[in-house]
Scaffold this motif. Structure first.
Motif, mmCIF file in Angstrom:
data_model
loop_
_atom_site.group_PDB
_atom_site.id
_atom_site.type_symbol
_atom_site.label_atom_id
_atom_site.label_comp_id
_atom_site.label_asym_id
_atom_site.label_seq_id
_atom_site.Cartn_x
_atom_site.Cartn_y
_atom_site.Cartn_z
ATOM 1 N N GLY A 15 0.833 -1.194 0.000
ATOM 2 C CA GLY A 15 0.000 0.000 0.000
ATOM 3 C C GLY A 15 0.868 1.244 0.000
ATOM 4 O O GLY A 15 2.100 1.156 -0.066
ATOM 5 N N ASP A 16 0.229 2.399 0.043
ATOM 6 C CA ASP A 16 0.983 3.652 0.065
ATOM 7 C C ASP A 16 0.595 4.458 1.297
ATOM 8 O O ASP A 16 -0.379 4.149 1.971
ATOM 9 N N HIS A 17 1.397 5.484 1.591
ATOM 10 C CA HIS A 17 1.172 6.254 2.808
ATOM 11 C C HIS A 17 0.361 7.521 2.564
ATOM 12 O O HIS A 17 0.214 8.353 3.457
ATOM 13 N N ASP A 18 -0.210 7.667 1.364
ATOM 14 C CA ASP A 18 -0.983 8.853 1.006
ATOM 15 C C ASP A 18 -2.317 8.881 1.762
ATOM 16 O O ASP A 18 -3.081 7.918 1.730
ATOM 17 N N LEU A 19 -2.595 9.997 2.432
ATOM 18 C CA LEU A 19 -3.858 10.155 3.156
ATOM 19 C C LEU A 19 -4.858 11.024 2.401
ATOM 20 O O LEU A 19 -6.017 11.143 2.817
ATOM 21 N N THR A 20 -4.425 11.631 1.309
ATOM 22 C CA THR A 20 -5.316 12.528 0.573
ATOM 23 C C THR A 20 -6.134 11.794 -0.481
ATOM 24 O O THR A 20 -7.242 12.202 -0.819
ATOM 25 N N SER A 21 -5.591 10.730 -1.022
ATOM 26 C CA SER A 21 -6.296 9.943 -2.025
ATOM 27 C C SER A 21 -6.173 8.468 -1.650
ATOM 28 O O SER A 21 -5.192 7.805 -1.987
ATOM 29 N N ALA A 23 -7.212 4.598 -1.717
ATOM 30 C CA ALA A 23 -7.850 3.581 -2.560
ATOM 31 C C ALA A 23 -8.861 2.792 -1.740
ATOM 32 O O ALA A 23 -8.507 2.211 -0.703
ATOM 33 N N GLN A 24 -10.100 2.784 -2.162
ATOM 34 C CA GLN A 24 -11.147 2.082 -1.412
ATOM 35 C C GLN A 24 -10.909 0.575 -1.363
ATOM 36 O O GLN A 24 -11.309 -0.095 -0.421
ATOM 37 N N SER A 25 -10.253 0.048 -2.390
ATOM 38 C CA SER A 25 -10.013 -1.399 -2.435
ATOM 39 C C SER A 25 -8.892 -1.831 -1.490
ATOM 40 O O SER A 25 -8.798 -3.003 -1.127
ATOM 41 N N TYR A 26 -8.041 -0.876 -1.098
ATOM 42 C CA TYR A 26 -6.910 -1.210 -0.212
ATOM 43 C C TYR A 26 -6.559 0.035 0.609
ATOM 44 O O TYR A 26 -5.522 0.670 0.389
ATOM 45 N N PRO A 27 -7.419 0.387 1.581
ATOM 46 C CA PRO A 27 -7.271 1.650 2.320
ATOM 47 C C PRO A 27 -6.326 1.560 3.519
ATOM 48 O O PRO A 27 -6.536 2.234 4.528
ATOM 49 N N ILE A 28 -5.307 0.742 3.397
ATOM 50 C CA ILE A 28 -4.397 0.517 4.524
ATOM 51 C C ILE A 28 -2.956 0.638 4.067
ATOM 52 O O ILE A 28 -2.654 0.624 2.875
ATOM 53 N N PHE A 29 -2.084 0.751 5.045
ATOM 54 C CA PHE A 29 -0.641 0.715 4.796
ATOM 55 C C PHE A 29 -0.044 -0.339 5.712
ATOM 56 O O PHE A 29 -0.322 -0.361 6.918
ATOM 57 N N VAL A 30 0.780 -1.206 5.150
ATOM 58 C CA VAL A 30 1.399 -2.301 5.902
ATOM 59 C C VAL A 30 2.911 -2.182 5.825
ATOM 60 O O VAL A 30 3.469 -1.955 4.750
ATOM 61 N N LEU A 31 3.562 -2.334 6.969
ATOM 62 C CA LEU A 31 5.024 -2.397 7.007
ATOM 63 C C LEU A 31 5.406 -3.694 7.703
ATOM 64 O O LEU A 31 4.899 -3.989 8.791
ATOM 65 N N ALA A 32 6.265 -4.473 7.062
ATOM 66 C CA ALA A 32 6.666 -5.772 7.603
ATOM 67 C C ALA A 32 8.166 -5.822 7.815
ATOM 68 O O ALA A 32 8.937 -5.560 6.883
ATOM 69 N N PHE A 33 8.585 -6.149 9.038
ATOM 70 C CA PHE A 33 9.987 -6.384 9.384
ATOM 71 C C PHE A 33 10.197 -7.895 9.437
ATOM 72 O O PHE A 33 9.511 -8.584 10.194
ATOM 73 N N CYS A 34 11.144 -8.404 8.659
ATOM 74 C CA CYS A 34 11.498 -9.821 8.711
ATOM 75 C C CYS A 34 12.885 -9.943 9.337
ATOM 76 O O CYS A 34 13.876 -9.472 8.772
ATOM 77 N N ILE A 35 12.934 -10.566 10.506
ATOM 78 C CA ILE A 35 14.156 -10.657 11.292
ATOM 79 C C ILE A 35 14.780 -12.041 11.094
ATOM 80 O O ILE A 35 14.123 -13.065 11.311
ATOM 81 N N PHE A 36 16.035 -12.046 10.679
ATOM 82 C CA PHE A 36 16.749 -13.303 10.434
ATOM 83 C C PHE A 36 17.975 -13.401 11.320
ATOM 84 O O PHE A 36 18.706 -12.412 11.498
ATOM 85 N N PRO A 111 -8.191 5.585 6.563
ATOM 86 C CA PRO A 111 -9.404 6.379 6.814
ATOM 87 C C PRO A 111 -9.651 6.627 8.297
ATOM 88 O O PRO A 111 -10.015 7.739 8.702
ATOM 89 N N ARG A 112 -9.461 5.613 9.126
ATOM 90 C CA ARG A 112 -9.660 5.791 10.569
ATOM 91 C C ARG A 112 -8.631 6.747 11.151
ATOM 92 O O ARG A 112 -8.950 7.556 12.034
ATOM 93 N N LEU A 113 -7.409 6.676 10.656
ATOM 94 C CA LEU A 113 -6.360 7.577 11.122
ATOM 95 C C LEU A 113 -6.735 9.025 10.806
ATOM 96 O O LEU A 113 -6.609 9.915 11.662
ATOM 97 N N ALA A 114 -7.208 9.269 9.579
ATOM 98 C CA ALA A 114 -7.580 10.625 9.162
ATOM 99 C C ALA A 114 -8.775 11.148 9.943
ATOM 100 O O ALA A 114 -8.860 12.349 10.242
ATOM 101 N N ARG A 115 -9.701 10.248 10.303
ATOM 102 C CA ARG A 115 -10.878 10.679 11.068
ATOM 103 C C ARG A 115 -10.538 10.976 12.520
ATOM 104 O O ARG A 115 -11.121 11.884 13.134
ATOM 105 N N ARG A 116 -9.610 10.229 13.070
ATOM 106 C CA ARG A 116 -9.316 10.337 14.503
ATOM 107 C C ARG A 116 -8.417 11.524 14.832
ATOM 108 O O ARG A 116 -8.524 12.089 15.928
ATOM 109 N N TYR A 117 -7.524 11.896 13.921
ATOM 110 C CA TYR A 117 -6.546 12.940 14.219
ATOM 111 C C TYR A 117 -6.702 14.124 13.268
ATOM 112 O O TYR A 117 -6.826 13.934 12.048
#
Length: 247
Positions: A15-21, A23-36, A111-117
């Motif tokens: 996903g992307d970190h844009d809060l202005t536009s 995407a309704q199909s994927y309205p989230i941002f995910v960051l994954a740390f893989c520790i080896f 969307p929840r982030l933008a509504r809450r803050y």
């Protein structure tokens, strides 16, 4: 210079970190740390990925990118053949299932982030802070305090990379929930063309975590594999330990 730790960490996003536009199909941002553990990464992870690439492409100059695999784009157009796709995905799934990694991820509901803050922070920066805090604890629990651990991020663009590194160092210096300095964490920005096995695994893990968050009832074989690798509490809890959902 402090001694190096026994671990190395690879990071990717979905996903992307844009809060202005949003995407309704994927309205989230995910960051994954893989520790080896470095020993596991050198002896098991890299050889398996390399052998897989040579087996399917005849060379290792190909990047396993989740989007291109899913959309069957070059060099993965051969996956349009059902039998070859089934075999390819079976072998790739086996590699990911046996992959000795610990996952710490954060999912930001934009969307929840933008509504809450009234003035919400950058979702990427929020997610990175959550992951860094939990990664720091993970390393401390494994006796790595005082030893330098490198966290590898894929480059995204000159301006974005400058902002990312500044935010990383701000969090590292104490701008986090506990106010703790994370002096042992170091950042490296890596070009996608470096063809890093660790970054490719992080890329393959990030989106299934997002899809599971959006559609928890939908069958998700990739997430079932990842779920077994999340950092957990002593009681086996994932939420808040290996997976942070916000807000």
């Amino acid at each position: 210079m402090p001694p190096f730790s026994d671990y190395v960490i690879y990071v990717d996003e979905s996903g992307d970190h844009d809060l202005t536009s949003v995407a309704q199909s994927y309205p989230i941002f995910v960051l994954a740390f893989c520790i080896f553990k470095k020993a596991d990464y050198i002896r098991n992870v890299v050889p398996q990925i390399q052998e897989f690439k040579f087996r399917w492409f005849g060379h290792d100059n190909v990047i396993l990118h989740e989007h291109e695999i899913r959309k069957q784009k070059p060099p993965f157009k051969f996956l349009q053949n059902e039998e070859r796709r089934r075999l390819f995905m079976h072998e790739l799934t086996e590699i990911l299932e046996s992959c000795p990694t610990t996952v710490i991820a954060s999912v930001i509901d934009k969307p929840r982030l933008a509504r809450r803050y009234a003035e919400p922070d950058n979702p990427y920066h929020i997610a990175m802070q959550f992951c860094m805090e939990r990664t720091h604890r993970f390393l401390d629990e494994r006796g790595q305090a005082g030893r330098s651990t490198t966290i590898m991020f894929e480059k995204r663009g000159e301006k974005e990379d400058v902002k990312l590194e500044l935010e990383f160092r701000r969090i590292k210096d104490g701008a986090n929930f506990g106010g703790a300095a994370m002096a042992d964490l170091d950042i490296r920005l890596v070009d996608k063309r470096a063809n890093s096995s660790g970054l490719q695994i992080a890329d393959l893990f990030a989106r299934p975590i997002g899809i599971k968050t959006l559609r928890p009832e939908q069958p998700n074989r990739a997430y079932d594999i990842i779920e077994m690798k999340f950092r957990r509490s002593n009681a086996g809890e994932i939420r808040g330990y290996g997976l942070k959902l916000f807000p």
